[in-house]
Design a protein around this motif. Structure first.
Motif, PDB file in Angstrom:
ATOM      1  N   UNK A 169      15.505  59.650  78.733  1.00  0.00           N
ATOM      2  CA  UNK A 169      15.091  58.676  77.730  1.00  0.00           C
ATOM      3  C   UNK A 169      13.583  58.507  77.815  1.00  0.00           C
ATOM      4  N   UNK A 170      13.005  57.918  76.762  1.00  0.00           N
ATOM      5  CA  UNK A 170      11.563  57.660  76.749  1.00  0.00           C
ATOM      6  C   UNK A 170      11.178  56.849  77.985  1.00  0.00           C
ATOM      7  N   UNK A 171      10.138  57.328  78.695  1.00  0.00           N
ATOM      8  CA  UNK A 171       9.660  56.650  79.899  1.00  0.00           C
ATOM      9  C   UNK A 171      10.198  57.222  81.190  1.00  0.00           C
TER      10      UNK A 171
ATOM     11  N   UNK B 244       5.939  61.884  82.178  1.00  0.00           N
ATOM     12  CA  UNK B 244       6.884  60.921  81.643  1.00  0.00           C
ATOM     13  C   UNK B 244       7.297  61.313  80.230  1.00  0.00           C
ATOM     14  N   UNK B 245       8.516  61.105  79.888  1.00  0.00           N
ATOM     15  CA  UNK B 245       9.060  61.472  78.581  1.00  0.00           C
ATOM     16  C   UNK B 245       8.510  60.551  77.495  1.00  0.00           C
ATOM     17  N   UNK B 246       7.901  61.134  76.495  1.00  0.00           N
ATOM     18  CA  UNK B 246       7.528  60.379  75.293  1.00  0.00           C
ATOM     19  C   UNK B 246       8.519  60.631  74.171  1.00  0.00           C
ATOM     20  N   UNK B 247       9.038  61.873  74.126  1.00  0.00           N
ATOM     21  CA  UNK B 247      10.047  62.222  73.118  1.00  0.00           C
ATOM     22  C   UNK B 247      10.847  63.396  73.645  1.00  0.00           C
ATOM     23  N   UNK B 248      12.174  63.338  73.509  1.00  0.00           N
ATOM     24  CA  UNK B 248      13.036  64.455  73.899  1.00  0.00           C
ATOM     25  C   UNK B 248      13.243  65.342  72.673  1.00  0.00           C
ATOM     26  N   UNK B 249      12.867  66.623  72.805  1.00  0.00           N
ATOM     27  CA  UNK B 249      13.079  67.579  71.717  1.00  0.00           C
ATOM     28  C   UNK B 249      14.464  68.212  71.815  1.00  0.00           C
ATOM     29  N   UNK B 250      14.857  68.557  73.036  1.00  0.00           N
ATOM     30  CA  UNK B 250      16.203  69.071  73.317  1.00  0.00           C
ATOM     31  C   UNK B 250      16.391  69.050  74.832  1.00  0.00           C
ATOM     32  N   UNK B 251      17.463  69.600  75.316  1.00  0.00           N
ATOM     33  CA  UNK B 251      17.749  69.562  76.762  1.00  0.00           C
ATOM     34  C   UNK B 251      16.680  70.244  77.602  1.00  0.00           C
TER      35      UNK B 251
END
Length: 289
Positions: free
Chosen positions: A37-39, A5-12
């Motif tokens: 997005x986060x989550x 699960x996404x906690x933070x997007x650094x880039x694509x």
């Protein structure tokens, strides 16, 4: 497999998430962060590499790199790393994702400003590490097609250096020391016997492989803790290959004076045999046998 699960997007192409043990990780792969997005859940099929952070300084530097450097450089680096891993048939150390990406970003910027650096080890890299150097040349073609920047072979050598270092788990400084040590030993043999090497020779290539591992052993941190190995065959080899043994003693003295490393009987024996085979091969070729 645990959901990523996404906690933070650094880039694509990279995000921060957690693994099964709740450790923070960097997840890399083409498009893993695109429109996320986060989550959000990440598609497992897109994941190419996962790095556990755990406060590791280099991985924290990687986070900053992923945030700061344009994505096309990250994609370029991954393209080269994937090709190198497939061609060499081995996984490369994770550190190359940081070192090579940063190098490529700075090198391309330099070339755009008209600043070209000479690679003082280009000859050694081309001859000692032909597979990695070939990958470096291929990387130049990729760079030219993607960035319209034409680089010299010096840069192929620098890229090859990063690949070699990541294969052996060393750092750039050790690479320089190891490569220069191998060249110094080759020169001792060359001038002792007053010969020129046939770099295509099987015996030369085998000697070169031996010297590369030998140099890494000399430069390793535990070099002073090794046992001094005796070998009962050494007196026989010494008498059979008199000149090769004398040359090996010169190498032994050089290594001790330069690195405070004492070659044991086993190392002297193998060096003597390799030197004898290389020199015999050169003489036979010269005599037309």
């Amino acid at each position: 497999m645990v959901e990523i699960l996404v906690r933070k997007v650094l880039n694509n192409n990279s995000i921060i998430s957690e693994d099964a043990s709740k450790k923070e990780v960097i997840v890399m792969g083409k498009g893993v962060g695109f429109s996320k997005k986060v989550g959000d859940k990440i598609d497992d099929s897109k994941i190419q590499k996962i790095f556990v952070l755990e406060g590791n300084k280099k991985n924290n530097q990687l986070v900053k790199l992923l945030e700061d450097i344009p994505e096309e450089y990250l994609e370029l680096s991954q393209m080269i790393i994937n090709r190198a891993s497939q061609r060499l048939g081995k996984d490369l150390a994770d550190s190359i994702y940081l070192s090579l990406t940063d190098h490529l970003y700075m090198a391309i910027a330099r070339y755009k400003d008209g600043l070209h650096l000479k690679n003082k080890l280009l000859f050694e890299i081309e001859n000692f590490y032909p597979d990695e150097y070939s990958l470096g040349l291929e990387a130049l073609n990729i760079i030219e097609s993607l960035f319209s920047v034409k680089m010299s072979e010096d840069e192929a050598g620098f890229i090859a250096m990063h690949i070699v270092v990541s294969e052996n788990g060393d750092d750039i400084e050790d690479f320089y020391k190891s490569t220069k040590l191998v060249q110094n030993i080759l020169n001792i043999v060359k001038f002792f016997f007053k010969v020129n090497y046939n770099v295509e020779s099987f015996y030369y290539q085998r000697f070169l492989r031996h010297l590369r591992f030998f140099s890494l052993r000399i430069l390793s941190d535990d070099k002073h803790k090794k046992l001094s190995l005796k070998n009962d065959l050494l007196p026989l080899i010494k008498d059979r290959y008199i000149e090769a043994y004398q040359c090996t003693i010169k190498i032994k003295d050089f290594v001790y004076n330069s690195f405070d490393y004492v070659l044991d009987d086993e190392e002297v024996l193998y060096l003597t045999i390799h030197i004898s085979q290389v020199i015999s091969d050169i003489k036979e070729e010269k005599e037309g046998k």
